[in-house]
Design an enzyme around this catalytic site. Sequence first.
Site, PDB file in Angstrom:
ATOM      1  N   ASP A  61      50.783 134.009  79.610  1.00 43.87           N
ATOM      2  CA  ASP A  61      50.056 135.280  79.608  1.00 43.87           C
ATOM      3  C   ASP A  61      51.041 136.363  79.163  1.00 43.87           C
ATOM      4  OD1 ASP A  61      47.977 137.048  79.995  1.00 43.87           O
ATOM      5  OD2 ASP A  61      48.236 137.192  82.171  1.00 43.87           O
ATOM      6  N   SER A 120      54.976 137.706  86.453  1.00 48.52           N
ATOM      7  CA  SER A 120      54.350 136.617  87.193  1.00 48.52           C
ATOM      8  C   SER A 120      55.411 136.053  88.137  1.00 48.52           C
ATOM      9  CB  SER A 120      53.819 135.585  86.196  1.00 48.52           C
ATOM     10  OG  SER A 120      53.036 134.622  86.843  1.00 48.52           O
ATOM     11  N   HIS A 127      50.753 138.899  88.462  1.00 51.64           N
ATOM     12  CA  HIS A 127      49.962 137.770  88.964  1.00 51.64           C
ATOM     13  C   HIS A 127      50.334 137.572  90.422  1.00 51.64           C
ATOM     14  CE1 HIS A 127      50.051 135.865  84.670  1.00 51.64           C
ATOM     15  NE2 HIS A 127      49.173 136.864  84.762  1.00 51.64           N
TER      16      HIS A 127
END
Lengths: 194, 269
Positions: A138, A18, A45
Amino acid sequence: MEENNVKNRYKAIVIGGSAGSLSVLFEVFPALKPVLDVAIILVLHRKYSGDSSLSDLLSTKTFLPTKEIDDKDPILPGHVYLAPADYHLLIEKNHFFSLDISEKINYSRPSLDVTFESAADTFGSSLVAMLLSGSNNDGTAGLKAVKDAGGFIIAQNPESAQMPYMPQSAINKMDMDLILDSRGIIDFINTINQ
Amino acid sequence: MIEDEEIDLLLNDVFEIYGYDFANYSKASLKRRIIRLFALDKFPSFAELRYRVRTEEDYLKRFIEEITVNVTEMFRDPAFYKVLRTEVLPILGTKPFIRIWHAGCSTGEEVFSMAILLQEANLLKKSLLYATDLNPSVLEKVRKGIFPLHQMKQYSESYIASGGVKDFSTYYTANYGQAKLNEDLSEKIIISTHNLVSDSSFNEFDLILCRNVLIYFDKDLQERALKLFDESLGALGYLALGSKETLKFSTIQSRYKQLDKEKIWKKTM
């Protein structure tokens, strides 16, 4: 799958990242060997953008053939695959990708947990899952699923991460097989299955 | 842990008892949805989920709703709608009558997006939009044309990015957190259940849209669905798929030519 692939312990490396993960990949990718016998699957992401410029950019950083995934693309060793923005990425038992636009998980689509869990179900002990820099959690549940299925799990060393929260929250929850910085990630991938 | 064999048994029940055939759906996605439902409804064992599906028709309804993915939005991929506006509708507009099929339309956001494009091009009056899905409950939402108000901000942005120049809020009435789309957008929408697995072609269309539906099918079923679309498209008709779906490996590909970079193909013979 090719014959020589059968004896290899690992068939795929799923890398989840991310915020702050691109700089790691831009460091790691140019240092990878031009031929590898595992598939590298990237789930990142990122803000949705209609174009596919990230995969173009990544492909300039590596000799490995790099592709943004289309639905039902086959998973081949030695290739780098990038999950498209705004889809979850799933892995079929016959080693094809499937895409899915169901609800966001952890406010994310693609969600790292979704791909880690699906890859764990398909690849079991022949999977490596790696969690890079990021500022949400996540990936933690997904790494647990990989571990439970016999796979190998790695977190980026939070001290080397721009955003340490994501790898740190996984490290807090379970024992990692390895905790690596960029140099360690390069060496790990270049010597996998040796 | 739910085994693949248990999933197969459950899907076999659903087919034998109710006629819904999920055998050629993408296994990875189905399994994830079933595990999700299993957790959501707190079943103590998989056998109990299976029993409930077998014996309660009402629960079957919920099962179908939850294992199929009904996430959709208005003007998803604005660049796609821009090509529809600028390249496809002007050509369809030369026809006396326009038939459009939204296959697997879910709750209908894309159907209403299309109705807006047609209205702005002054073509809605001579158009018919067929909205079909296998799931009757989502079609109820198409019929109502009511969507959560909080989504309208994003839809408005996508609408403008697609080349829309009006104030998007003129297309709906806001009430108690809901946005009711204008009635005149619904007038030309025909709603019906249709299952791409088991139902056949039912008309000839100028444009078929089936976006982010084929991703839930395996390659065999994708091919069957594409053949069904091919049979349902008139000469020089258009087929539109999701941004990561393709005709590339299909046998129908040789008869189609892709427009630009968007996933729109024109039938050439």
